[in-house]
Design an enzyme around this catalytic site. Structure first.
Site, PDB file in Angstrom:
ATOM      1  N   LYS A  96      26.444   2.111  24.080  1.00 28.36           N
ATOM      2  CA  LYS A  96      25.232   1.827  24.846  1.00 28.36           C
ATOM      3  C   LYS A  96      24.300   3.030  24.735  1.00 28.36           C
ATOM      4  CE  LYS A  96      23.755   0.394  29.489  1.00 28.36           C
ATOM      5  NZ  LYS A  96      24.222   0.036  30.859  1.00 28.36           N
ATOM      6  N   SER A 171      22.864  -4.391  32.128  1.00 33.31           N
ATOM      7  CA  SER A 171      21.956  -3.660  31.257  1.00 33.31           C
ATOM      8  C   SER A 171      22.580  -3.279  29.913  1.00 33.31           C
ATOM      9  CB  SER A 171      21.473  -2.391  31.965  1.00 33.31           C
ATOM     10  OG  SER A 171      22.555  -1.525  32.245  1.00 33.31           O
ATOM     11  N   SER A 195      26.526  -4.124  35.042  1.00 37.68           N
ATOM     12  CA  SER A 195      25.960  -4.028  33.705  1.00 37.68           C
ATOM     13  C   SER A 195      26.945  -4.068  32.548  1.00 37.68           C
ATOM     14  CB  SER A 195      25.109  -2.758  33.596  1.00 37.68           C
ATOM     15  OG  SER A 195      23.969  -2.876  34.399  1.00 37.68           O
TER      16      SER A 195
END
Length: 504
Positions: A96, A171, A195
């Site tokens: 990420k 996210s 997320s």
């Protein structure tokens, strides 16, 4: 090089910002008295920083475009080969894009951070490379990680690999999308309100939010330290357990790690669920936007666990709804202080600070109007609580979090695991670029009703794919006692082995 000293008028201005009134003569006297302290700043400025060395060489890399990035899920490609031996040899990983990978750009989904290049690897990165993994680059994430939808990332939204034009969840949007699309074996996600689990539910991957503090957050841009979690997103349970084994355990640099824990999770995968007591959380099925077909799929999955020998019963956890409410002051006031006023690092903790990231992120004030509406509303809520109520609701919410945690723990007196839908809806269409402010923000937070509570209580929770509704994945969330990830993996592996989830 000496730091810049303030002059008399600058010092009077600083005093005013601290609600002090000092005369010119007082300012001059204060300035003279401050010099030995400022000399210490000079000394610090002249020393090299104390950061980890970079162990593995990496390609210069590039930002993929066009068909190579049809889902907008890649931020940057740069291959890093890990050790030649280890349990992750042959496995490919994407990070990420709030996770530091030395010499590779990091944007955290926000144009204001574009151009930042970390100087060191996050602890989890080094651990994966030491275990033999090959890192392929960085996955797109949402704007400073403040969205459960995948429409807030810059420069473009991330598409769901099951249906373009639909949300991949956030996210950790690119992380789940790339795993689901088969472009990588594994991904690291981060979870403050869901997320890891939200994009896993939307994309049909296995996403584990571990116990708070189990995985070191060192080298990852935080939101709020008491709800920051990092964990694995994979296409199967075994890879997930293997990845967590590698990443878990203290590194001596993360204040979130107040207990020294790790574990062997692979050993639990073949135990089955016979005799395992699973509690169906009533409140988890009471969200006002819960889709009936989705709820039915999750209940069918629970019935399948029961057919495999699990002992299933209903249980009420009042703290679930309380914890979801507590997220607002903890998340919003906490992120406003740590991530915004504190320039991403905050204060009052020992560990590894990313000083260049702090400097770069401080520039958000120069382009604040370009921040995403999903971040702006959290900042407005947070600033309101801080300015008008002196942070008392953040403080009280942290106290009440113990009550919510205790409610969950009481449920574990009778059950080994708890279960509920991960999210109340399947992946919705992405909002149009010219959508209203209301739609933009609603589509960022409409799905966090069940996930956010577990960030507040810190219990481990995993989204397990358990079927399709109208061709889009459904996620079942398994919740365990603190540091009982092995029990979650035990049940997830048994469920996975019972059949193809896409046909359930």
């Amino acid at each position: 090089m000496p730091i810049e000293r303030p002059n008399i008028s600058q010092l009077q201005q600083l005093a005013g910002e601290l609600h002090l009134q000092i005369s010119e003569s007082e300012a001059a006297e204060y300035l003279a008295l401050m010099q030995p302290n400022l000399d210490a700043y000079d000394l610090i400025d002249g020393l090299s920083d104390e950061v980890p060395t970079v162990k593995y060489p990496r390609e210069k890399g590039y930002r993929p475009e066009g068909e190579e990035n049809s889902l907008n899920a890649w931020y940057y490609k740069s291959e890093v080969q890990g050790a030649q031996q280890g349990v992750l040899v042959g496995k490919t990983v994407v990070l990420k894009d709030n996770i530091s990978l030395a010499e590779v750009p990091m944007m955290n989904g926000a144009s204001s951070l574009e151009g930042h290049v970390p100087a060191f690897d996050a602890t989890v990165v080094t651990r994966l490379l030491d275990a033999g993994a090959t890192i392929l680059g960085k996955a797109t994430c949402e704007h400073f990680c403040l969205s459960g939808g995948s429409h807030t990332s810059e420069p473009a939204p991330v598409h769901n690999p099951w249906r373009k034009g639909h949300s991949a969840g956030g996210s950790s949007s690119g992380s789940a999308a790339l795993v689901a699309a088969g472009e990588v074996d594994m991904a690291i996600g981060c979870d403050q309100g869901g997320s890891i689990r939200i994009p896993s539910a939307f994309c049909g991957t296995y996403g584990m939010k571990p116990t708070h503090g189990l995985v070191p957050y060192t080298g990852i841009m935080p939101i709020e330290a008491t709800i920051d979690h990092a964990g694995p997103i994979t296409a199967n349970v075994k890879d997930n357990a293997l990845m967590l084994e590698v990443m878990a355990g203290p590194d001596g640099l993360d204040p979130r790690q107040y207990i020294s824990r790790g574990g062997s999770y692979i050993a639990e995968l073949d135990k089955g669920v016979r005799g395992l007591k699973i509690g169906v959380v009533t409140e988890g099925f009471q969200l006002p936007n819960l889709q009936p077909q989705l709820a039915e799929k999750v209940r069918n999955a629970i019935a399948r666990l029961e057919s495999l020998g699990a002992l299933v019963g209903e249980v009420s956890v009042p703290g679930h709804q309380l914890a979801a409410a507590l997220w607002s002051p903890i998340g919003c006031e906490g992120l406003t202080m740590q991530m915004m006023h504190g320039n991403g690092m905050g204060f009052n903790w020992e560990g590894l600070y990313d000083v260049p990231l702090l400097d770069k992120h401080a520039g958000w004030r120069d382009s604040a109007d370009t921040l995403s509406p999903s971040l702006k509303i959290c900042m407005l809520i947070g600033q309101f609580g801080l300015k008008h109520y002196n942070g008392r609701y953040y403080a009280k919410a942290q106290n009440l979090a113990r009550r919510a945690r205790a409610d969950y723990d009481r449920a574990f007196d009778d059950f080994d695991l708890l279960v509920m839908p991960t999210v109340p809806v399947t992946a919705p269409p992405l909002p149009q670029p010219n959508c209203s402010l209301t739609e933009y923000i609603s589509k960022a937070f409409e799905m966090i009703g069940n996930t956010a509570a577990l960030d507040v209580t810190g219990h481990p929770a995993m989204s397990v794919p358990c079927g399709l509704v109208d061709g889009l994945p459904v996620g079942m969330m398994l919740i365990g006692r603190h540091y009982a990830e092995s029990t979650i993996y035990q049940a997830a592996a048994a469920f996975e082995a019972s059949g193809n989830w896409q046909e359930m």
